[in-house]
Motif scaffolding. Structure first.
Motif, short mmCIF file in Angstrom:
data_model
loop_
_atom_site.label_atom_id
_atom_site.label_comp_id
_atom_site.label_asym_id
_atom_site.label_seq_id
_atom_site.Cartn_x
_atom_site.Cartn_y
_atom_site.Cartn_z
N PHE A 158 -57.87 11.01 66.24
CA PHE A 158 -59.00 11.71 66.85
C PHE A 158 -58.57 13.14 67.13
CE2 PHE A 158 -61.19 13.15 70.73
CZ PHE A 158 -62.51 12.96 70.38
N ALA A 159 -59.49 14.09 66.92
CA ALA A 159 -59.17 15.49 67.24
C ALA A 159 -60.45 16.21 67.64
CB ALA A 159 -58.56 16.19 66.03
N ASN A 160 -60.33 17.05 68.67
CA ASN A 160 -61.42 17.97 69.00
C ASN A 160 -60.82 19.34 69.29
OD1 ASN A 160 -60.45 17.92 71.65
ND2 ASN A 160 -62.01 16.50 72.38
N GLU A 161 -61.55 20.19 69.99
CA GLU A 161 -61.07 21.57 70.20
C GLU A 161 -59.80 21.64 71.03
OE1 GLU A 161 -64.08 20.51 70.61
OE2 GLU A 161 -65.44 21.70 69.35
N ILE B 11 -50.95 18.37 64.16
CA ILE B 11 -51.87 19.35 64.75
C ILE B 11 -52.12 18.93 66.19
CG2 ILE B 11 -52.99 19.93 62.58
CD1 ILE B 11 -55.35 18.16 63.46
N SER B 12 -52.49 19.89 67.02
CA SER B 12 -52.77 19.58 68.41
C SER B 12 -54.23 19.81 68.77
CB SER B 12 -51.88 20.43 69.33
OG SER B 12 -52.08 21.81 69.08
N SER B 13 -55.02 20.28 67.79
CA SER B 13 -56.46 20.45 68.01
C SER B 13 -57.14 20.59 66.67
CB SER B 13 -56.73 21.68 68.88
OG SER B 13 -56.39 22.86 68.19
N ILE B 14 -58.46 20.58 66.68
CA ILE B 14 -59.23 20.54 65.45
C ILE B 14 -59.10 21.82 64.62
CG2 ILE B 14 -61.43 21.48 66.27
CD1 ILE B 14 -62.76 19.08 64.84
N ASP B 15 -58.68 22.93 65.24
CA ASP B 15 -58.56 24.18 64.49
C ASP B 15 -57.15 24.39 63.94
OD1 ASP B 15 -57.31 24.62 66.86
OD2 ASP B 15 -58.41 26.43 67.41
N ASN B 16 -56.41 23.27 63.78
CA ASN B 16 -55.11 23.27 63.10
C ASN B 16 -53.99 23.95 63.87
OD1 ASN B 16 -55.43 21.85 60.52
ND2 ASN B 16 -56.88 23.46 60.03
N TYR C 3 -52.65 10.63 68.30
CA TYR C 3 -51.93 10.00 67.20
C TYR C 3 -51.52 8.57 67.58
CZ TYR C 3 -51.44 14.49 64.85
OH TYR C 3 -51.68 15.68 64.21
N SER C 4 -51.42 7.71 66.58
CA SER C 4 -50.86 6.38 66.75
C SER C 4 -49.45 6.38 66.20
CB SER C 4 -51.70 5.33 66.00
OG SER C 4 -50.98 4.12 65.87
N MET C 5 -48.46 6.10 67.06
CA MET C 5 -47.07 6.12 66.60
C MET C 5 -46.76 4.95 65.67
SD MET C 5 -45.62 8.81 67.46
CE MET C 5 -43.93 8.38 67.00
N ASP C 6 -47.55 3.87 65.72
CA ASP C 6 -47.35 2.76 64.80
C ASP C 6 -47.66 3.17 63.36
OD1 ASP C 6 -46.56 1.00 66.73
OD2 ASP C 6 -48.56 0.18 67.06
N GLU C 7 -48.50 4.21 63.20
CA GLU C 7 -48.94 4.60 61.86
C GLU C 7 -48.48 6.00 61.47
OE1 GLU C 7 -53.20 3.78 61.73
OE2 GLU C 7 -52.80 2.25 63.23
N ALA D 257 -57.94 16.44 59.12
CA ALA D 257 -57.46 15.13 58.67
C ALA D 257 -57.25 15.13 57.16
CB ALA D 257 -58.45 14.04 59.07
N PHE D 258 -58.18 15.75 56.42
CA PHE D 258 -58.04 15.81 54.97
C PHE D 258 -56.78 16.60 54.59
CE2 PHE D 258 -58.55 18.19 51.03
CZ PHE D 258 -58.78 17.16 50.13
#
Length: 357
Positions: free
Chosen positions: A188-191, A219-224, A196-200, A94-95
């Motif tokens: 939100f992201a995990n493994e 990204i599609s998972s927490i490991d980028n 994603y929110s399309m409004d934002e 996220a950062f």
């Protein structure tokens, strides 16, 4: 204290639209055990980020990182603030996206005047912070591009604004210029999964709305990991015939890459509701294909095409395989259109035919 910080954070988050994790936390009794543990972990991590001063919550619903160090420096900073390796691994996707948006965001000489208020606009013009334009009253033009909000603060302080006034102006300035806000829409992201929110979720370059549900800036998972397929969704709830430009700004005759090294991109259109007119150039001639609900069109690499007009209630899904960014070529090319290609005439003819259907 930690207790008062948490209370303030709860008050802030109750004002915001950005509460997927908290909504899930409030309904954890509906989740399976593993998911509930992950939501609990993520909620506590959000609280910790706020309590440690790493992030701040904005009333309009965004969570904003307070610093944008280089990635290695941010990791070191988080460690010094007491975050574990697992927590840092969760935070960094996220950062990284928020930092990339800040880097890619265009510095704007022009802003909408309304959010600043008439009094502030008038005073900033009098003090030379803004150009004293008399035309185009809906917009203001800054006299210089400020490298950061500290520079703007100093300019306003020198123009005899007080701290409360300066803080109000700077908050509007940051929002208007998308300066440092996480506008990726990542919730939100995990493994295995990113939500994603399309409004934002905004376009990285224009800061405007985007039709792209997935692309390789996401990204599609927490490991980028990034999605291999880019998917966009275009919708119109009106039961009428309109040019596609009404729904998707910038649509034009183009083709996707077909390179000598074998790299190429295929695009697939699926019409899920309504009818579309698709212009395709074959052997230098323009063909207009009318696609109805349930139809699918596969456009090969190097084939010039554009959606012309649509009849609603309309929806199409377009998939690009592979998504362009990580593949190392330009998104699309507009070179090579037939000399007699008349977009407006084709649009008028298509709208007429679609209206008869």
């Amino acid at each position: 204290s930690s207790e008062s910080s948490s209370s303030t954070w709860q008050n802030d988050k109750n004002k915001s639209r950005n509460n997927l994790v908290y909504d899930l936390y409030d309904k954890m009794y509906l989740l399976d055990e593993d998911t509930a543990k992950r939501v609990d972990y993520t909620k506590k991590l959000l609280d910790k980020l706020y309590e440690k001063g790493v992030t701040e919550s904005r009333p309009e619903g965004y969570i904003r990182f307070k610093t944008y160090h280089k990635l290695e420096r941010e990791v070191e900073y988080l460690k010094n603030e007491g975050f574990s390796d697992d927590e840092i691994q969760t935070i960094m996707p996220a950062f990284t996206q928020a930092r990339n948006v800040k880097k890619s965001g265009l510095k704007a000489l022009r802003n909408n005047s309304g959010p600043y208020g008439e009094d502030y606009v008038r005073r900033m013009k009098e003090k030379g912070i803004l150009y004293n334009n008399t035309k185009h009253g809906d917009y203001i033009w800054w006299h210089e591009l400020y490298a950061n909000t500290r520079d703007l603060y100093n300019a306003l302080k020198g123009a005899e604004f007080n701290d409360d006034e300066i803080n109000e102006i700077i908050e509007v300035y940051k929002k208007e210029n998308a300066s440092g806000y996480d506008l990726t829409g990542l919730k939100f992201a995990n493994e295995d999964l990113a939500v994603y929110s399309m409004d934002e979720k905004l376009n990285n370059w224009t800061q405007g709305k985007t039709n792209w549900l997935t692309n390789s800036t996401a990204i599609s998972s927490i490991d980028n990991k990034t999605p291999f397929v880019g998917v966009s969704l275009v919708q119109d709830d009106r039961d009428e015939t309109v040019p596609i430009s009404d729904l998707r700004e910038g649509e034009c005759l183009h083709f996707h890459p077909y390179e000598e090294n074998g790299k190429r991109q295929t695009e697939v259109y699926v019409i899920s509701s309504g009818t579309a007119a698709l212009n395709v150039v074959k052997n230098g001639k323009v063909q207009v294909l009318y696609l109805n609900e349930g139809d699918l069109a596969v456009v090969g690499a190097g084939v010039m095409h554009e959606i012309n007009s649509v009849k609603g209630e309309y929806e199409h899904i377009a998939a690009q395989v592979p998504s362009a960014f990580q593949y190392g070529f330009e998104f699309k090319s507009t070179d090579g259109a037939p000399k007699d290609y008349d977009k407006k005439l084709l649009e008028q003819e298509a709208i007429s035919k679609l209206s008869e259907k």
